[in-house]
Design a protein around this motif. Structure first.
Motif, mmCIF file in Angstrom:
data_model
loop_
_atom_site.group_PDB
_atom_site.id
_atom_site.type_symbol
_atom_site.label_atom_id
_atom_site.label_comp_id
_atom_site.label_asym_id
_atom_site.label_seq_id
_atom_site.Cartn_x
_atom_site.Cartn_y
_atom_site.Cartn_z
ATOM 1 N N ARG A 57 -1.240 3.103 4.313
ATOM 2 C CA ARG A 57 -0.395 2.231 5.184
ATOM 3 C C ARG A 57 -0.630 2.695 6.744
ATOM 4 N NH1 ARG A 57 5.279 2.027 3.847
ATOM 5 N NH2 ARG A 57 4.701 2.236 1.845
ATOM 6 N N LEU A 77 1.015 -1.317 -0.038
ATOM 7 C CA LEU A 77 0.078 0.077 -0.120
ATOM 8 C C LEU A 77 1.066 1.223 0.003
ATOM 9 C CD1 LEU A 77 -2.554 -0.919 2.605
ATOM 10 C CD2 LEU A 77 -2.663 -1.453 0.244
ATOM 11 N N ALA A 126 2.031 5.149 1.271
ATOM 12 C CA ALA A 126 2.435 5.473 2.634
ATOM 13 C C ALA A 126 1.131 6.080 3.324
ATOM 14 C CB ALA A 126 3.636 6.620 2.443
ATOM 15 N N LYS A 127 0.312 6.755 2.634
ATOM 16 C CA LYS A 127 -0.857 7.137 3.637
ATOM 17 C C LYS A 127 -1.885 6.217 3.763
ATOM 18 C CE LYS A 127 -3.563 11.543 2.908
ATOM 19 N NZ LYS A 127 -2.605 11.954 3.886
#
Lengths: 335, 209
Positions: free
Chosen positions: A171, A166, A168-169
């Motif tokens: 995740r 996924l 970064a956001k």
């Protein structure tokens, strides 16, 4: 949910020892993360618990019963794979219902519907239930893969880097959600990751694994503040701990060969510190700025105080503030 | 380059970020690099173009993108955890140094444009939230995420959940009632309707792309 006990398990593939004498107990309702780099033996450990691999020696006990030789289906575990592994020709609903419809389970259809809808709501995918599983974004597919495990109430959830694909956001959001779901359900989870942030923020305990061996197990704070050796110390912390030769500083314990200095162990002053260093670069990463220093030819990275107004070429002075010490073999030296 | 590091694990990615940047410094080759990973963009790029639905919302240095975001989208997309947004309604005079948030005046960088009363958003980075008893905003601690050197504390307030980055040495009790203050010179104001950042003294410090 149940307690899972891994007792002195070893597994080799040909000449390669994937897991060596690994012992670990996951208590009922506990979230344990295995943290280590690619190839450390994390996934093999999960597959041994699931029964996808058979150990060369040692035993696996689930809920107090020895399950070492049992088939995966008899172990009552749910596995979330790194690559979603959804059935592309089925809808989201059918993917999530699939395990409940297995002949050995015989769950009534009404119960299946209720359970799938409940879990879909929890994962915010209830509007996607009629979509084909492959017509979803990566984040949604990952939620379906997690949902497919959550519809069951197994002894333990085994999760293999479920958030690694996924962005970064997403995740960050999924970390919070997964932790909340685990707390709400009281679920027992053994979770494999190479991401220190996932391990630190979600796990009740972290097991640091290296070359098939469990080096240390403890709460995130214990592992971070009290690592048993230099290897474990380097696994956690951003920026990574600086490992410096003991000769650079005076007044250290006699056994200390290496100093482990994290950001909070280093004080930067304009003058009057223990040793001088030159600023080589300041890296603005947004929420934090990394200050790169040259300490007699050795690179040192620490967090930069935004107020300090340092620039490349500036000479600063460093003081140590209760750092960690390691001996010649990398073991921790008590102070 | 189209997300060349996307499939690597964290450590390898961090090593490759340094290598790619060093390679670039040596070769001086013109490079356009596509990524969804903000760390890659922030650590490697001379300039970042933040895109949203086919539109470039801002082109600037990593530092300007982070400290002086041109829109709500940029402010939300860059930063982990993202910027906190506190909605409020007010009119702005050129030269104003405060905005009205609930019953309190919050100090902000001097406003450089006038605006009739409208829906606005105050933007605060988690690292610019401080805990004080006399804080602007009060709330209850919802939970904290331990990160080693620092921790992220989530506080439930009348403006929604706000996140603060604080040293890991401070301990918070879940449910504890605490006050929050914001560092004035770092705050951004956005027009809620258009998402555009209101011009203030903060935005004069940077070079715009």
């Amino acid at each position: 949910m149940a307690e899972v006990e891994i007792r002195a398990v070893s597994k080799a593939f040909g000449q390669t020892r994937a897991v060596s004498e690994l012992s670990l107990t996951v208590s009922d309702g506990e979230f344990v993360a295995l943290l280590g780099p690619t190839g450390a033996g994390k996934t093999t450990t999960l597959r041994l618990v699931a029964g996808l691999e058979t150990p060369d020696s040692g035993s696996i006990r689930i809920g107090g019963r020895d399950m070492t030789g049992d088939a995966p289906a008899d172990r009552d575990v749910a596995f979330v794979f790194q690559q979603y592994s959804l059935y592309p020709h089925l809808t989201v609903f059918e993917n999530m219902a699939f395990a409940l419809r297995a002949p050995i389970r015989r769950v009534p259809e009404a119960e299946i519907r209720a359970k799938v809808h409940e879990v879909a709501r929890m994962l915010h995918i209830e509007t996607k239930l009629d979509n084909k599983a492959t017509q979803l974004s990566g984040g949604q597919m990952q939620r379906v893969a997690i949902g497919r495990a959550l519809v069951r109430s197994p002894s333990i959830y085994l999760m293999d880097e479920p958030l690694s694909s996924l962005d970064a956001k997403l995740r960050g959001e999924m970390r919070l959600e997964l932790k909340r779901i685990q707390t709400d359900l009281g679920a027992t989870i053994l979770y494999v990751t190479h991401d220190q942030t996932e391990a630190m923020t979600m796990a009740s305990r972290i097991g640091v694994i290296e070359a098939g061996r469990l080096m240390q197990i403890g709460t995130p704070r214990e592992i971070y503040e009290n690592p048993v050796n230099a290897y474990v110390a380097a696994r956690l912390g951003q920026p990574a701990i600086n490992l410096l030769p003991a000769g650079l500083f005076a007044g250290l314990p006699p056994a200390a060969k290496t100093i482990g200095a994290r950001t909070e162990h280093l004080t930067i002053v304009r003058g009057g510190g223990d040793v001088a260093a030159t600023v080589t670069r300041i890296e603005h990463l947004g929420d934090q700025s990394h200050l790169h220093l040259d300490l007699g030819g050795l690179p040192v990275v620490t967090l930069s105080d935004p107020e300090a107004n340092l620039g490349a070429g500036d000479v600063v002075s460093l003081c140590l503030n209760k750092p960690l010490f390691f001996d010649a073999a990398g073991g921790r030296v008590a102070v | 380059m189209d997300e060349p590091l996307g499939a690597l694990d964290t450590e390898m990615r961090e090593a490759m970020i340094r290598e790619l940047r060093a390679l670039h410094d040596r070769l001086g080759a013109t490079t356009v690099y596509v990524t969804h990973d903000q760390l890659e963009a922030m650590a490697m790029a001379d300039r970042i173009a933040v895109m949203n639905h086919g539109v470039v919302e801002q082109v600037a240095s990593p530092r300007d993108i982070y400290d002086r975001p041109a829109s709500l989208f940029v402010a939300d997309f860059i930063g982990s955890p993202p910027m906190n947004f506190l909605p409020f309604r007010d009119s702005l005079q050129a030269g104003a140094r405060t905005v009205r948030l609930g019953e309190r005046d919050v100090a902000i960088p001097a406003v450089r444009e006038a605006l009739p009363e409208s829906d606005l958003v105050l933007g605060v980075r988690p690292e610019h939230v401080r805990f004080t008893d006399q804080g602007m905003v009060r709330g209850e601690v919802y939970g904290s995420e331990y990160l080693g050197t620092t921790q992220i504390v989530t506080v439930t307030t009348r403006y929604g959940a706000l996140k603060a980055r604080s040293p890991a040495s401070i301990s918070f009790r879940t449910g504890e009632n605490i006050g929050l203050d914001f560092r004035p010179d770092t705050l951004s104001i956005f027009d809620k309707q258009s998402g555009r950042a209101i011009r203030t003294a903060l935005y004069e410090g940077g070079a715009h792309g």
